[in-house]
Design a protein around this motif. Structure first.
Motif, PDB file in Angstrom:
ATOM      1  N   PRO A 111     -23.653  -5.423  -1.701  1.00 45.20           N
ATOM      2  CA  PRO A 111     -22.908  -4.172  -1.820  1.00 45.20           C
ATOM      3  C   PRO A 111     -21.796  -4.270  -2.856  1.00 45.20           C
ATOM      4  O   PRO A 111     -21.219  -5.337  -3.068  1.00 45.20           O
ATOM      5  CB  PRO A 111     -22.334  -3.967  -0.411  1.00 45.20           C
ATOM      6  CG  PRO A 111     -22.257  -5.352   0.163  1.00 45.20           C
ATOM      7  CD  PRO A 111     -23.429  -6.084  -0.405  1.00 45.20           C
ATOM      8  N   SER A 112     -21.511  -3.153  -3.495  1.00 46.55           N
ATOM      9  CA  SER A 112     -20.424  -3.110  -4.478  1.00 46.55           C
ATOM     10  C   SER A 112     -19.092  -2.772  -3.842  1.00 46.55           C
ATOM     11  O   SER A 112     -18.042  -2.965  -4.452  1.00 46.55           O
ATOM     12  CB  SER A 112     -20.739  -2.087  -5.568  1.00 46.55           C
ATOM     13  OG  SER A 112     -20.851  -0.782  -5.018  1.00 46.55           O
ATOM     14  N   LYS A 113     -19.118  -2.248  -2.622  1.00 45.27           N
ATOM     15  CA  LYS A 113     -17.908  -1.909  -1.883  1.00 45.27           C
ATOM     16  C   LYS A 113     -18.048  -2.462  -0.459  1.00 45.27           C
ATOM     17  O   LYS A 113     -19.153  -2.566   0.078  1.00 45.27           O
ATOM     18  CB  LYS A 113     -17.687  -0.395  -1.829  1.00 45.27           C
ATOM     19  CG  LYS A 113     -17.470   0.258  -3.194  1.00 45.27           C
ATOM     20  CD  LYS A 113     -16.139  -0.160  -3.798  1.00 45.27           C
ATOM     21  CE  LYS A 113     -15.837   0.635  -5.069  1.00 45.27           C
ATOM     22  NZ  LYS A 113     -16.793   0.297  -6.161  1.00 45.27           N
ATOM     23  N   PRO A 114     -16.949  -2.813   0.180  1.00 45.27           N
ATOM     24  CA  PRO A 114     -17.041  -3.417   1.519  1.00 45.27           C
ATOM     25  C   PRO A 114     -17.408  -2.403   2.593  1.00 45.27           C
ATOM     26  O   PRO A 114     -16.983  -1.250   2.551  1.00 45.27           O
ATOM     27  CB  PRO A 114     -15.625  -3.968   1.747  1.00 45.27           C
ATOM     28  CG  PRO A 114     -14.741  -3.131   0.881  1.00 45.27           C
ATOM     29  CD  PRO A 114     -15.556  -2.781  -0.324  1.00 45.27           C
ATOM     30  N   TYR A 144      -8.175  -2.292  -1.646  1.00 51.04           N
ATOM     31  CA  TYR A 144      -9.172  -1.263  -1.348  1.00 51.04           C
ATOM     32  C   TYR A 144      -8.770  -0.429  -0.133  1.00 51.04           C
ATOM     33  O   TYR A 144      -8.785   0.808  -0.176  1.00 51.04           O
ATOM     34  CB  TYR A 144     -10.531  -1.917  -1.124  1.00 51.04           C
ATOM     35  CG  TYR A 144     -11.650  -0.940  -0.851  1.00 51.04           C
ATOM     36  CD1 TYR A 144     -12.258  -0.257  -1.893  1.00 51.04           C
ATOM     37  CD2 TYR A 144     -12.098  -0.714   0.444  1.00 51.04           C
ATOM     38  CE1 TYR A 144     -13.288   0.643  -1.652  1.00 51.04           C
ATOM     39  CE2 TYR A 144     -13.126   0.183   0.699  1.00 51.04           C
ATOM     40  CZ  TYR A 144     -13.714   0.858  -0.348  1.00 51.04           C
ATOM     41  OH  TYR A 144     -14.732   1.754  -0.099  1.00 51.04           O
ATOM     42  N   VAL A 145      -8.408  -1.109   0.962  1.00 51.62           N
ATOM     43  CA  VAL A 145      -8.041  -0.382   2.180  1.00 51.62           C
ATOM     44  C   VAL A 145      -6.815   0.494   1.947  1.00 51.62           C
ATOM     45  O   VAL A 145      -6.757   1.643   2.403  1.00 51.62           O
ATOM     46  CB  VAL A 145      -7.803  -1.364   3.340  1.00 51.62           C
ATOM     47  CG1 VAL A 145      -7.234  -0.641   4.560  1.00 51.62           C
ATOM     48  CG2 VAL A 145      -9.100  -2.084   3.714  1.00 51.62           C
ATOM     49  N   SER A 146      -5.837  -0.033   1.217  1.00 56.33           N
ATOM     50  CA  SER A 146      -4.602   0.728   1.002  1.00 56.33           C
ATOM     51  C   SER A 146      -4.791   1.888   0.026  1.00 56.33           C
ATOM     52  O   SER A 146      -3.892   2.711  -0.143  1.00 56.33           O
ATOM     53  CB  SER A 146      -3.485  -0.187   0.495  1.00 56.33           C
ATOM     54  OG  SER A 146      -3.742  -0.639  -0.824  1.00 56.33           O
ATOM     55  N   PHE A 159      -9.450 -11.458  -0.221  1.00 59.94           N
ATOM     56  CA  PHE A 159      -8.354 -10.914   0.569  1.00 59.94           C
ATOM     57  C   PHE A 159      -7.520  -9.937  -0.259  1.00 59.94           C
ATOM     58  O   PHE A 159      -7.095  -8.892   0.230  1.00 59.94           O
ATOM     59  CB  PHE A 159      -7.475 -12.047   1.098  1.00 59.94           C
ATOM     60  CG  PHE A 159      -8.193 -12.988   2.024  1.00 59.94           C
ATOM     61  CD1 PHE A 159      -8.447 -12.633   3.340  1.00 59.94           C
ATOM     62  CD2 PHE A 159      -8.634 -14.227   1.583  1.00 59.94           C
ATOM     63  CE1 PHE A 159      -9.121 -13.491   4.200  1.00 59.94           C
ATOM     64  CE2 PHE A 159      -9.307 -15.094   2.427  1.00 59.94           C
ATOM     65  CZ  PHE A 159      -9.538 -14.735   3.737  1.00 59.94           C
ATOM     66  N   ARG A 160      -7.282 -10.293  -1.508  1.00 64.41           N
ATOM     67  CA  ARG A 160      -6.524  -9.396  -2.385  1.00 64.41           C
ATOM     68  C   ARG A 160      -7.243  -8.062  -2.559  1.00 64.41           C
ATOM     69  O   ARG A 160      -6.632  -6.988  -2.481  1.00 64.41           O
ATOM     70  CB  ARG A 160      -6.304 -10.052  -3.756  1.00 64.41           C
ATOM     71  CG  ARG A 160      -5.365 -11.251  -3.756  1.00 64.41           C
ATOM     72  CD  ARG A 160      -5.186 -11.775  -5.174  1.00 64.41           C
ATOM     73  NE  ARG A 160      -4.389 -12.991  -5.219  1.00 64.41           N
ATOM     74  CZ  ARG A 160      -3.066 -13.009  -5.271  1.00 64.41           C
ATOM     75  NH1 ARG A 160      -2.390 -11.868  -5.281  1.00 64.41           N
ATOM     76  NH2 ARG A 160      -2.408 -14.164  -5.330  1.00 64.41           N
ATOM     77  N   TYR A 161      -8.556  -8.149  -2.792  1.00 64.54           N
ATOM     78  CA  TYR A 161      -9.332  -6.922  -2.993  1.00 64.54           C
ATOM     79  C   TYR A 161      -9.327  -6.064  -1.727  1.00 64.54           C
ATOM     80  O   TYR A 161      -9.202  -4.835  -1.800  1.00 64.54           O
ATOM     81  CB  TYR A 161     -10.766  -7.257  -3.396  1.00 64.54           C
ATOM     82  CG  TYR A 161     -11.624  -6.027  -3.588  1.00 64.54           C
ATOM     83  CD1 TYR A 161     -11.696  -5.396  -4.829  1.00 64.54           C
ATOM     84  CD2 TYR A 161     -12.340  -5.485  -2.518  1.00 64.54           C
ATOM     85  CE1 TYR A 161     -12.472  -4.250  -4.998  1.00 64.54           C
ATOM     86  CE2 TYR A 161     -13.111  -4.339  -2.684  1.00 64.54           C
ATOM     87  CZ  TYR A 161     -13.169  -3.732  -3.923  1.00 64.54           C
ATOM     88  OH  TYR A 161     -13.924  -2.594  -4.080  1.00 64.54           O
ATOM     89  N   ILE A 162      -9.504  -6.705  -0.578  1.00 62.58           N
ATOM     90  CA  ILE A 162      -9.545  -5.959   0.692  1.00 62.58           C
ATOM     91  C   ILE A 162      -8.258  -5.163   0.885  1.00 62.58           C
ATOM     92  O   ILE A 162      -8.287  -3.972   1.240  1.00 62.58           O
ATOM     93  CB  ILE A 162      -9.780  -6.927   1.865  1.00 62.58           C
ATOM     94  CG1 ILE A 162     -11.221  -7.452   1.831  1.00 62.58           C
ATOM     95  CG2 ILE A 162      -9.506  -6.236   3.205  1.00 62.58           C
ATOM     96  CD1 ILE A 162     -11.466  -8.627   2.759  1.00 62.58           C
ATOM     97  N   ILE A 163      -7.118  -5.802   0.671  1.00 60.69           N
ATOM     98  CA  ILE A 163      -5.845  -5.110   0.844  1.00 60.69           C
ATOM     99  C   ILE A 163      -5.720  -3.954  -0.137  1.00 60.69           C
ATOM    100  O   ILE A 163      -5.305  -2.835   0.228  1.00 60.69           O
ATOM    101  CB  ILE A 163      -4.674  -6.092   0.689  1.00 60.69           C
ATOM    102  CG1 ILE A 163      -4.662  -7.074   1.866  1.00 60.69           C
ATOM    103  CG2 ILE A 163      -3.328  -5.356   0.596  1.00 60.69           C
ATOM    104  CD1 ILE A 163      -3.699  -8.227   1.699  1.00 60.69           C
ATOM    105  N   ARG A 183      -1.947   2.201  -2.047  1.00 61.37           N
ATOM    106  CA  ARG A 183      -2.455   1.859  -3.379  1.00 61.37           C
ATOM    107  C   ARG A 183      -1.815   0.570  -3.899  1.00 61.37           C
ATOM    108  O   ARG A 183      -1.277   0.511  -5.004  1.00 61.37           O
ATOM    109  CB  ARG A 183      -2.257   3.016  -4.343  1.00 61.37           C
ATOM    110  CG  ARG A 183      -2.994   4.286  -3.918  1.00 61.37           C
ATOM    111  CD  ARG A 183      -2.900   5.402  -4.946  1.00 61.37           C
ATOM    112  NE  ARG A 183      -3.690   6.544  -4.496  1.00 61.37           N
ATOM    113  CZ  ARG A 183      -3.187   7.560  -3.780  1.00 61.37           C
ATOM    114  NH1 ARG A 183      -1.903   7.561  -3.446  1.00 61.37           N
ATOM    115  NH2 ARG A 183      -3.964   8.552  -3.415  1.00 61.37           N
ATOM    116  N   ILE A 184      -1.900  -0.458  -3.077  1.00 60.17           N
ATOM    117  CA  ILE A 184      -1.337  -1.759  -3.419  1.00 60.17           C
ATOM    118  C   ILE A 184      -2.212  -2.418  -4.482  1.00 60.17           C
ATOM    119  O   ILE A 184      -3.441  -2.493  -4.335  1.00 60.17           O
ATOM    120  CB  ILE A 184      -1.252  -2.649  -2.171  1.00 60.17           C
ATOM    121  CG1 ILE A 184      -0.326  -2.011  -1.121  1.00 60.17           C
ATOM    122  CG2 ILE A 184      -0.786  -4.058  -2.518  1.00 60.17           C
ATOM    123  CD1 ILE A 184      -0.446  -2.638   0.254  1.00 60.17           C
TER     124      ILE A 184
END
Length: 292
Positions: A102-105, A236-238, A230-234, A147-148
């Motif tokens: 997948p390209s997105k989580p 993306y979610v934010s 972990f950086r990407y997850i934060i 939008r971190i």
């Protein structure tokens, strides 16, 4: 030799919920001094006061032995408890559906009541025998934001812990577009054993994560292999929601869950599951049947 990180746990003892610093000798109870300011570890996180607790424990003796307390999940009432799915390369291949990575989580929400603490039992419901395990590294947000940027993401982590993201497998397939039903049975998973304050990238970027069942290695991988960091997850979610202090993000499990054996191997009463990650600790749980 690496020094042992500070370990801050929530626990129940002497009839009340408490928190303190876990040492080799036992648990230093910090509740009497801080309860008025911080009723729980969530308020400690909100105030950015983990280091204050650690300093306050210096020179004190343990008030409880670990075997005399019941561990609780560290953050019992987060505003958000978000889980990331299919976040290791081999996990995508496990699905055998021919789809590219997948390209997105993928992600879903869990309720705090669906988790128990360290050394508590996962509960297998009478509606299904398909209780499964998933060992995962978990982050607790310390500084909120929207939008971190990925480059700033680690500035927003307060602490690390572990999760056994237990799942009732047949119930995640009851509907076409969600897995909520199979992910939120009471006490079907676990979080803990404690919070380790986050201080540097080497605590996360390339650490070993393992899961054992009855001493047998079932899952083993390194966080450097995660498809979504972990950086990407934060970041993306934010993008779509505001993260706030105390939010919990469970960041994905390696290949090797019981559902992927042929035939599948489900958890049963008497089993012991251990989720372990370098520099964080070991989360241990048994299994019992729900008493209806």
């Amino acid at each position: 030799m690496k020094s042992i990180p500070a370990r801050i746990a929530a626990f129940h003892a002497n009839g009340s919920d408490r928190y303190g610093l876990v040492t080799d000798e036992g648990i230093i109870d910090l509740t009497p001094e801080f309860r008025t300011r911080f009723p729980s570890l969530k308020e400690v996180i909100e105030a950015g006061a983990l280091e204050e607790l650690i300093k306050a424990a210096e020179g004190r003796s343990a008030a409880y032995r670990e075997e005399d307390v019941d561990y609780l999940i560290p953050i019992d009432k987060p505003e958000k408890l978000i889980c990331i799915g299919v976040n290791f390369p081999d996990r995508n291949a496990e699905y055998k559906d021919g789809q590219a990575a997948p390209s997105k989580p993928s992600m879903f929400i869990r309720f705090p009541r669906s988790f128990t603490g360290h050394e508590g039992n996962l509960v297998r419901p009478p509606e299904s025998p398909q209780l499964d395990y998933e060992g995962e590294v978990t982050i607790v947000i310390g500084k909120g934001g929207r939008r971190i940027a990925e480059a700033d993401a680690y500035d927003h982590i307060a602490a690390l812990t572990l999760c056994n993201e237990g799942t009732i497998r047949d119930w995640v397939r009851h509907a076409k577009f969600n897995v909520t039903q199979g992910k939120n049975w009471d006490s079907s998973g676990a979080i803990g054993p404690w919070l380790v304050p986050f201080r540097s990238a080497d605590q996360l970027d390339d650490i070993e994560l393992t899961t054992r069942v009855n001493g047998e290695m079932r899952q083993q991988d390194r966080t450097s292999r995660m498809m979504f960091s972990f950086r990407y997850i934060i970041a993306y979610v934010s993008t779509f929601c505001t993260l706030v202090p105390g939010d919990v993000i469970v960041c994905g499990t390696p290949t090797g869950a019981g559902a992927r054996f042929d035939p599948p191997v489900w958890l049963k009463p008497g089993d012991v599951i251990e989720v372990e990650a370098e520099g964080i600790g070991l989360l241990r749980n048994g299994v019992e049947d729900e008493q209806c």
